[in-house]
Write a protein that holds these residues in place. Sequence first.
Motif, short mmCIF file in Angstrom:
data_model
loop_
_atom_site.label_atom_id
_atom_site.label_comp_id
_atom_site.label_asym_id
_atom_site.label_seq_id
_atom_site.Cartn_x
_atom_site.Cartn_y
_atom_site.Cartn_z
N ARG A 1 1.91 6.64 4.49
CA ARG A 1 0.19 6.89 3.32
C ARG A 1 -0.29 5.61 4.36
O ARG A 1 -1.32 5.36 4.35
CB ARG A 1 0.81 6.73 2.26
CG ARG A 1 1.30 8.35 1.92
CD ARG A 1 2.12 8.36 0.64
NE ARG A 1 2.27 9.86 0.36
CZ ARG A 1 3.41 10.82 0.15
NH1 ARG A 1 4.47 9.94 1.14
NH2 ARG A 1 3.54 11.58 0.29
N ALA A 2 0.43 4.29 4.34
CA ALA A 2 -0.28 2.83 4.81
C ALA A 2 -1.04 3.23 5.92
O ALA A 2 -2.54 2.47 5.86
CB ALA A 2 0.98 1.91 4.93
N CYS A 3 -0.59 3.98 7.15
CA CYS A 3 -1.28 3.61 8.19
C CYS A 3 -1.87 5.03 7.89
O CYS A 3 -3.07 4.35 8.25
CB CYS A 3 -0.33 4.41 8.91
SG CYS A 3 0.60 3.66 10.50
N GLN A 4 -2.27 6.08 6.97
CA GLN A 4 -3.11 7.39 6.75
C GLN A 4 -4.69 5.69 6.48
O GLN A 4 -5.70 6.70 6.75
CB GLN A 4 -2.83 8.45 6.19
CG GLN A 4 -3.73 8.89 5.58
CD GLN A 4 -3.97 8.79 3.91
OE1 GLN A 4 -4.21 8.28 3.32
NE2 GLN A 4 -5.28 9.87 3.45
N ALA A 5 -4.00 5.34 5.14
CA ALA A 5 -5.52 4.98 3.98
C ALA A 5 -5.88 3.48 4.97
O ALA A 5 -7.02 3.90 4.56
CB ALA A 5 -4.54 4.03 2.81
N CYS B 1 -3.16 15.16 8.12
CA CYS B 1 -4.62 15.24 7.48
C CYS B 1 -5.07 16.62 6.87
O CYS B 1 -4.39 17.62 7.08
CB CYS B 1 -6.05 14.80 8.11
SG CYS B 1 -7.38 14.90 7.39
N SER B 2 -4.32 17.05 5.81
CA SER B 2 -4.63 17.95 5.27
C SER B 2 -6.07 18.87 4.82
O SER B 2 -6.46 19.66 4.76
CB SER B 2 -4.16 17.80 3.01
OG SER B 2 -4.98 16.90 3.00
N VAL B 3 -6.70 18.00 5.49
CA VAL B 3 -8.60 18.38 5.18
C VAL B 3 -8.35 19.22 6.85
O VAL B 3 -9.10 19.83 7.42
CB VAL B 3 -9.48 17.19 4.98
CG1 VAL B 3 -10.76 17.64 5.06
CG2 VAL B 3 -9.42 16.66 3.96
N CYS B 4 -8.30 18.42 8.17
CA CYS B 4 -8.69 18.47 9.36
C CYS B 4 -7.36 19.58 10.65
O CYS B 4 -7.60 19.91 10.86
CB CYS B 4 -9.82 17.23 9.49
SG CYS B 4 -8.75 16.46 10.07
N GLU C 1 -5.76 13.22 2.59
CA GLU C 1 -6.64 11.78 2.54
C GLU C 1 -6.87 11.54 0.96
O GLU C 1 -7.51 11.88 -0.48
CB GLU C 1 -7.99 12.08 2.18
CG GLU C 1 -8.49 12.55 4.33
CD GLU C 1 -7.67 11.86 5.29
OE1 GLU C 1 -7.83 11.11 4.92
OE2 GLU C 1 -7.63 12.35 6.26
N SER C 2 -7.30 10.10 0.76
CA SER C 2 -7.83 9.25 -0.28
C SER C 2 -9.04 9.27 -0.99
O SER C 2 -9.36 8.27 0.40
CB SER C 2 -6.53 8.49 -0.48
OG SER C 2 -6.87 7.12 -0.14
N ARG D 1 0.89 -1.46 -0.24
CA ARG D 1 -0.07 0.03 -0.08
C ARG D 1 1.09 1.36 0.09
O ARG D 1 0.34 2.21 -0.63
CB ARG D 1 -0.77 -0.13 1.49
CG ARG D 1 -2.12 0.91 1.19
CD ARG D 1 -3.33 0.85 2.46
NE ARG D 1 -3.76 -0.23 1.87
CZ ARG D 1 -3.68 -1.09 2.72
NH1 ARG D 1 -3.14 -1.43 3.75
NH2 ARG D 1 -5.09 -2.41 2.05
N GLU D 2 1.25 0.71 0.44
CA GLU D 2 2.67 2.28 0.66
C GLU D 2 3.67 2.53 -0.16
O GLU D 2 3.64 3.70 -1.02
CB GLU D 2 3.67 1.77 2.01
CG GLU D 2 4.35 3.20 1.98
CD GLU D 2 4.43 4.08 2.76
OE1 GLU D 2 4.91 5.65 2.88
OE2 GLU D 2 3.47 4.35 3.69
#
Length: 376
Positions: free
Chosen positions: A337-341, A326-329, A375-376, A203-204
């Motif tokens: 990036r894997a942990c974020q996904a 997170c670029s949104v909140c 976020e994806s 995933r990364e």
Amino acid sequence: MRTRRGLCYPRADVCVDKIVVKRRDFAGYNMACRKRQRFSPVIAGNSDLFDALPDDLVISILSKLSSSASCPSDFINVLITCKRLNSFALQPLVLTKASSKLFAIKAENWSESAHRFLKCCADAGNVEACYTLGMIRFYCLQNRGSGASLMAKAAISSHAPALYSLAVIQFNGSGGSKNDKDLRAGVALCARAAFLGHIDALRELGHCLQDGYGVRQNITEGRRFLVQANARELAAGLSSASVSNIATCSWLTWSHHPTNRHPNVPGCPLLSDFGCNVPAPEAHPANKFLTDWFGSRDGIPGPGLRLCSHVGCGRPETRKHEFRRCSVCGAVNYCSRACQALDWKLRHKAECAPVERWLDEEGVGGDGMDEAIAES
């Protein structure tokens, strides 16, 4: 045949462990006495067949036990049974075969003896012990050099989690400054772990290819790695369900609303674009230890430092503003990036609010030094 003292000579089919030699001084006191003589059941009348077992057979049984133990207590209970089992259980041949579950030590039970046991297993060449102890030393005990060395030792033996952890360290420059980041080395380590089938590494690597992060951008190839990671995670969920006798239909469902998970099954909606709900993957014992270790410290690894917001990770920052937000909140941060996904599918998709709303509610802004992650 009996001697003058009334003892019997052992027959040919009788095994005598050791002969006792007693000497008396001139005053008639015993000068020395080695182990008490142990006779066969025929002579002594006591059953002691365990001592008659060959050493290699006992070691083989203990090796099988260490490789199939489901928790540390399964193996520790054998160590305290008798001196013979204790000595054989610490043989390198036994410790090398130990599984990762044998090292699932709880943070509250961490002690110097647990540290010595992990070190003994690592010295015996057990790659799981090298990785687990390396993670504990690097992040918890803040012994960066020794921890990275142990993880590298496991990585040389093609241990996929160790390769991925070293990739995360290279991506973030953990243990050093921001200038110590080596994106190309991180991508190379991720590629090796992905080749071995590590899901987070797949995933990364997929996100790195899609974003052109440390490698030339290739959106099509990145998407292929992401689909492969989802497929492997789905297969792992199916196999774990079959082992635990869980009805697959209870969580593998089709839904026109992918964001709604099955209410009775905790997990993340893997392949959420298609509405497939599968349980969240089980975290590695090393990650569980990190989570418990810093959880007992109120989730604060140090002044101004933060933990990765993915609940199954547990990695802390080694310097301020190391992880991406997170670029949104701007309310969560991730080591990779894997942990974020994974966290996005697990919980953050339902909690994420635009940054304007977050500023209005909290009255403070995000730290401009942090790297934002989309976020994806």
